[in-house]
Motif scaffolding. Sequence first.
Motif, PDB file in Angstrom:
ATOM      1  N   ASP A 105      66.851 -10.481 -10.227  1.00 21.89           N
ATOM      2  CA  ASP A 105      67.445  -9.333 -10.901  1.00 21.89           C
ATOM      3  C   ASP A 105      68.913  -9.270 -10.469  1.00 21.89           C
ATOM      4  OD1 ASP A 105      68.301  -6.995 -11.962  1.00 21.89           O
ATOM      5  OD2 ASP A 105      66.594  -5.782 -11.332  1.00 21.89           O
ATOM      6  N   ASN A 137      71.240  -7.938 -12.419  1.00 23.78           N
ATOM      7  CA  ASN A 137      71.830  -6.913 -13.277  1.00 23.78           C
ATOM      8  C   ASN A 137      72.802  -6.088 -12.432  1.00 23.78           C
ATOM      9  OD1 ASN A 137      72.278  -5.158 -15.366  1.00 23.78           O
ATOM     10  ND2 ASN A 137      70.371  -4.043 -15.126  1.00 23.78           N
ATOM     11  N   ARG A 151      70.839  -4.338 -21.165  1.00 21.71           N
ATOM     12  CA  ARG A 151      69.828  -4.422 -22.231  1.00 21.71           C
ATOM     13  C   ARG A 151      70.505  -4.243 -23.589  1.00 21.71           C
ATOM     14  NH1 ARG A 151      68.007   1.427 -20.632  1.00 21.71           N
ATOM     15  NH2 ARG A 151      67.102   0.493 -18.793  1.00 21.71           N
ATOM     16  N   ARG A 207      67.233 -11.477 -21.707  1.00 19.66           N
ATOM     17  CA  ARG A 207      67.048 -10.369 -22.661  1.00 19.66           C
ATOM     18  C   ARG A 207      67.751 -10.612 -23.998  1.00 19.66           C
ATOM     19  NH1 ARG A 207      67.130  -4.937 -18.791  1.00 19.66           N
ATOM     20  NH2 ARG A 207      65.154  -5.364 -17.743  1.00 19.66           N
ATOM     21  N   THR A 243      63.139  -5.131 -11.108  1.00 22.26           N
ATOM     22  CA  THR A 243      62.524  -5.112 -12.442  1.00 22.26           C
ATOM     23  C   THR A 243      60.997  -5.052 -12.334  1.00 22.26           C
ATOM     24  OG1 THR A 243      64.322  -6.662 -12.953  1.00 22.26           O
ATOM     25  CG2 THR A 243      62.784  -6.266 -14.716  1.00 22.26           C
ATOM     26  N   ARG A 255      58.686  -2.858 -14.598  1.00 24.78           N
ATOM     27  CA  ARG A 255      58.682  -3.069 -16.057  1.00 24.78           C
ATOM     28  C   ARG A 255      57.644  -4.129 -16.417  1.00 24.78           C
ATOM     29  NH1 ARG A 255      62.494   0.089 -17.580  1.00 24.78           N
ATOM     30  NH2 ARG A 255      64.439   0.311 -16.417  1.00 24.78           N
ATOM     31  N   GLN A 285      57.585  -6.508 -18.526  1.00 26.11           N
ATOM     32  CA  GLN A 285      58.256  -7.422 -19.452  1.00 26.11           C
ATOM     33  C   GLN A 285      57.740  -8.847 -19.261  1.00 26.11           C
ATOM     34  OE1 GLN A 285      62.381  -6.214 -18.737  1.00 26.11           O
ATOM     35  NE2 GLN A 285      62.312  -5.026 -20.626  1.00 26.11           N
TER      36      GLN A 285
END
Length: 404
Positions: free
Chosen positions: A21, A23, A62, A116, A153, A156, A158
């Motif tokens: 991650d 991000n 995102r 993503r 993450t 989530r 995903q």
Amino acid sequence: MPIGTIKDLGAEGKTVLLRLDLNSPIDPTSNLILDDKRFREHLPTIRALESSRVVIITHQSRPGKKDFTTLEAHAEKLEQLLGKPVTYVDSIFGRHARETVNAMKIGEVVMLENVRFNAEENLTLKPEEAKKIHLIRKLSSMGDVFVNDAFGTAHRSQPTVVGLPLAMRSAGGLLMEKEVSTLSKVFSGAPRPVCMVLGGTKVDDSIDVARHVLDNGIADQVIVIGVVANVFLIAAGYNIGKPSAQLIAHLKYQPEIEKAKEILSRHRDRVVMPESVAVRQDNRRVEYAVGKIPEDAPVLDLGMDALASMVQDLKKAGTVVFNGPAGVFEDADFATGTFELLRAAAKVEFSVVGGGHTAAVIEKLGIENEFTHISTGGGACIEFLTGKKLPAVDALEQSKKIFG
């Protein structure tokens, strides 16, 4: 059941798909990464895989957000911190990505494009469904084993987080392992008394945590600060003034007032609310007892009496879990509550901080080394503390059952 670890995986000489991650806050004009904390947290895992071929799967932001961008700057930043080349590929599983991965040598690191960018990664799916989608079938065919180090993450559902563990032999990375074992210690084996400090604006999550830890005897005391405290003060029958009440309505947190009442009816003696607050009046800080908050002034921090009493509570604690600020700490006039509570929390035997804004404040104060653990995932950490099983951790446990 515990998750598999890198040691169990036997990844030497193999191609490892590594979910990170990364991000991070980005300057949209220059694409410069403004904070590399998440990169630094993942370095031990990447180094632990130096006898493998490492294929990094990660994301930035995102769809629809200003900072939803390619990962070229991320690969450069990681290369700089790792001290060895990181090849950026502007594709997720296209021919260019597959050919680059096939040509890799042991010790090399490749970063695939923002996962993503593929619409399937933005779906919320159960592991069994996620395993069957195109994205997961393509990615899993590019590696031998999967390592998930993306704790940020983990809450989530995903596809790369829950689908890859069901498609291939998997383990948690060193950061994932550290997060799960440290946060698990809060539930059993943490030095008593255990005190939770819940603040900031994520009221619904904080109320879920308060209810879980009080109902199950996990925490001896819950101190509420910030907007969370305002909700509890209303629940206890106080008038907190129009601006603060309007903020709660604007954030759609009125239903939480009933939940706070319920918690107070069962655990009134274990919930600590501020007895005084600081408001802004005539452009300066003025303090009031909670029964005398002016109708037109916003509550922006703890009052000094409340702060002194809460600091005493923290001094008696063996464990402190701290999530969310006490007020508008960005304004120097209203930062005292947040700063002083964090300084007190840092001194206890076992101290855990739940990511996000609180971690940024700690870095600003220069006391990050005084805490036992600062979580890299605000949302994931809070969800873990509500007693819910995180989808990513659950998927890694299932993977261990399937692949051993």
